[in-house]
Scaffold this motif. Structure first.
Motif, PDB file in Angstrom:
ATOM      1  N   UNK A  64      37.333  39.997  42.148  1.00  0.00           N
ATOM      2  CA  UNK A  64      38.386  39.877  41.142  1.00  0.00           C
ATOM      3  C   UNK A  64      37.794  39.815  39.734  1.00  0.00           C
ATOM      4  N   UNK A  65      36.679  39.117  39.594  1.00  0.00           N
ATOM      5  CA  UNK A  65      36.061  38.948  38.272  1.00  0.00           C
ATOM      6  C   UNK A  65      35.501  40.249  37.707  1.00  0.00           C
ATOM      7  N   UNK A  66      35.275  41.258  38.532  1.00  0.00           N
ATOM      8  CA  UNK A  66      34.697  42.528  38.081  1.00  0.00           C
ATOM      9  C   UNK A  66      35.756  43.558  37.680  1.00  0.00           C
ATOM     10  N   UNK A  67      36.989  43.309  38.047  1.00  0.00           N
ATOM     11  CA  UNK A  67      38.040  44.296  37.790  1.00  0.00           C
ATOM     12  C   UNK A  67      38.316  44.459  36.302  1.00  0.00           C
ATOM     13  N   UNK A  68      38.252  43.379  35.551  1.00  0.00           N
ATOM     14  CA  UNK A  68      38.541  43.443  34.121  1.00  0.00           C
ATOM     15  C   UNK A  68      37.677  44.447  33.389  1.00  0.00           C
ATOM     16  N   UNK A  69      36.377  44.317  33.521  1.00  0.00           N
ATOM     17  CA  UNK A  69      35.455  45.228  32.832  1.00  0.00           C
ATOM     18  C   UNK A  69      35.627  46.658  33.337  1.00  0.00           C
ATOM     19  N   UNK A  70      35.840  46.806  34.608  1.00  0.00           N
ATOM     20  CA  UNK A  70      35.991  48.136  35.203  1.00  0.00           C
ATOM     21  C   UNK A  70      37.264  48.824  34.717  1.00  0.00           C
ATOM     22  N   UNK A  71      38.327  48.053  34.558  1.00  0.00           N
ATOM     23  CA  UNK A  71      39.640  48.619  34.251  1.00  0.00           C
ATOM     24  C   UNK A  71      40.056  48.474  32.794  1.00  0.00           C
ATOM     25  N   UNK A  72      39.236  47.862  31.974  1.00  0.00           N
ATOM     26  CA  UNK A  72      39.516  47.536  30.564  1.00  0.00           C
ATOM     27  C   UNK A  72      40.737  46.630  30.407  1.00  0.00           C
ATOM     28  N   UNK A  73      40.973  45.780  31.390  1.00  0.00           N
ATOM     29  CA  UNK A  73      42.056  44.798  31.309  1.00  0.00           C
ATOM     30  C   UNK A  73      41.456  43.429  31.019  1.00  0.00           C
ATOM     31  N   UNK A  91      45.702  39.818  32.221  1.00  0.00           N
ATOM     32  CA  UNK A  91      46.341  41.025  32.757  1.00  0.00           C
ATOM     33  C   UNK A  91      45.932  41.256  34.206  1.00  0.00           C
ATOM     34  N   UNK A  92      44.654  41.058  34.491  1.00  0.00           N
ATOM     35  CA  UNK A  92      44.173  41.218  35.864  1.00  0.00           C
ATOM     36  C   UNK A  92      44.840  40.188  36.762  1.00  0.00           C
ATOM     37  N   UNK A  93      44.885  38.941  36.329  1.00  0.00           N
ATOM     38  CA  UNK A  93      45.470  37.868  37.120  1.00  0.00           C
ATOM     39  C   UNK A  93      46.928  38.152  37.465  1.00  0.00           C
ATOM     40  N   UNK A  94      47.698  38.565  36.466  1.00  0.00           N
ATOM     41  CA  UNK A  94      49.121  38.872  36.706  1.00  0.00           C
ATOM     42  C   UNK A  94      49.287  40.075  37.629  1.00  0.00           C
ATOM     43  N   UNK A  95      48.501  41.107  37.391  1.00  0.00           N
ATOM     44  CA  UNK A  95      48.596  42.304  38.222  1.00  0.00           C
ATOM     45  C   UNK A  95      48.211  41.996  39.661  1.00  0.00           C
ATOM     46  N   UNK A 104      43.201  39.214  49.406  1.00  0.00           N
ATOM     47  CA  UNK A 104      41.965  38.633  48.868  1.00  0.00           C
ATOM     48  C   UNK A 104      41.295  37.822  49.962  1.00  0.00           C
ATOM     49  N   UNK A 105      39.976  37.900  49.938  1.00  0.00           N
ATOM     50  CA  UNK A 105      39.170  37.160  50.905  1.00  0.00           C
ATOM     51  C   UNK A 105      37.970  36.573  50.168  1.00  0.00           C
ATOM     52  N   UNK A 106      37.436  35.520  50.705  1.00  0.00           N
ATOM     53  CA  UNK A 106      36.268  34.889  50.098  1.00  0.00           C
ATOM     54  C   UNK A 106      35.062  35.805  50.239  1.00  0.00           C
ATOM     55  N   UNK A 107      34.306  35.920  49.170  1.00  0.00           N
ATOM     56  CA  UNK A 107      33.094  36.729  49.149  1.00  0.00           C
ATOM     57  C   UNK A 107      31.999  35.967  49.880  1.00  0.00           C
ATOM     58  N   UNK A 108      31.426  36.581  50.897  1.00  0.00           N
ATOM     59  CA  UNK A 108      30.365  35.922  51.672  1.00  0.00           C
ATOM     60  C   UNK A 108      29.131  35.633  50.815  1.00  0.00           C
ATOM     61  N   UNK A 109      28.865  36.487  49.822  1.00  0.00           N
ATOM     62  CA  UNK A 109      27.698  36.303  48.964  1.00  0.00           C
ATOM     63  C   UNK A 109      27.905  35.199  47.928  1.00  0.00           C
ATOM     64  N   UNK A 110      29.156  34.974  47.525  1.00  0.00           N
ATOM     65  CA  UNK A 110      29.476  33.951  46.528  1.00  0.00           C
ATOM     66  C   UNK A 110      30.799  33.314  46.944  1.00  0.00           C
ATOM     67  N   UNK A 111      30.721  32.175  47.604  1.00  0.00           N
ATOM     68  CA  UNK A 111      31.900  31.531  48.203  1.00  0.00           C
ATOM     69  C   UNK A 111      32.983  31.199  47.170  1.00  0.00           C
ATOM     70  N   UNK A 112      32.612  31.136  45.879  1.00  0.00           N
ATOM     71  CA  UNK A 112      33.622  30.849  44.850  1.00  0.00           C
ATOM     72  C   UNK A 112      34.418  32.091  44.467  1.00  0.00           C
ATOM     73  N   UNK A 113      33.849  33.267  44.717  1.00  0.00           N
ATOM     74  CA  UNK A 113      34.475  34.527  44.307  1.00  0.00           C
ATOM     75  C   UNK A 113      35.424  35.047  45.387  1.00  0.00           C
ATOM     76  N   UNK A 136      37.115  38.612  46.964  1.00  0.00           N
ATOM     77  CA  UNK A 136      37.045  40.068  47.058  1.00  0.00           C
ATOM     78  C   UNK A 136      38.457  40.569  47.337  1.00  0.00           C
ATOM     79  N   UNK A 137      38.901  41.500  46.510  1.00  0.00           N
ATOM     80  CA  UNK A 137      40.222  42.089  46.663  1.00  0.00           C
ATOM     81  C   UNK A 137      40.091  43.450  47.327  1.00  0.00           C
TER      82      UNK A 137
END
Length: 154
Positions: free
Chosen positions: A59-68, A72-76, A88-97, A99-100
């Motif tokens: 989720x944290x990478x979508x903003x830079x990728x999409x210019x949002x 805006x990312x959170x609402x979308x 969304x599921x928990x990222x195995x590499x980073x339990x705080x992140x 993955x959408x």
């Protein structure tokens, strides 16, 4: 410069302004398509497209990728999740992140919109011959690189 001297400046001729106007009109022309036919917003489409193109993202990478921006990312994401188009599921590499990923319905919607969006792109660029398209692509890449350099330098 004198206290009341006016600096000549024509906003309509200023490259950043002209580029913003062009980008907004192109974006609106494509947004009509998914807004009218599929009832999704520009931000929702960008998230959907980012996930479709990348088979899921943090989720944290979508903003830079999409210019949002983050909001805006959170609402979308919330709206797409509510509509059953992403999960969304928990990222195995980073339990705080998180993955959408697209659901089956999300993937089907993405696959319906992409050819229509590409047809709009083709229409927008139709008056350019292949050489002009290549020059446009090269010019855009050069200006983007210069802009990124300025941003990095501050």
């Amino acid at each position: 410069m004198a206290k009341h001297e006016v600096i000549a400046f024509a906003l309509a001729d200023f490259f950043p302004y002209r580029l913003a106007v062009l980008a907004e009109h192109v974006s609106q022309a494509v947004a009509q398509l998914y807004g009218d036919r599929f009832q999704i917003t520009r931000a929702e489409w960008r998230v959907l497209a980012a996930l479709g193109a990348n088979n899921g993202m943090a989720a944290k990478d979508i903003g830079a990728y999409s210019t949002l921006d983050k909001m805006q990312v959170s609402r979308a994401v919330a709206r797409l999740e509510e509509a059953g188009l992403i999960t969304r599921a928990t990222d195995d590499a980073d339990r705080r992140a998180k993955i959408l990923t697209l659901t089956g319905s999300g993937r089907a919607l993405f696959q319906k919109i992409v050819p229509l969006a590409q047809a709009r792109e083709d229409y927008l660029l139709e008056d350019l011959d292949p050489k002009e398209r290549a020059v446009l692509d090269k010019a855009m890449a050069k200006v983007l690189a210069r802009a990124q350099g300025l941003i990095e330098r501050g």
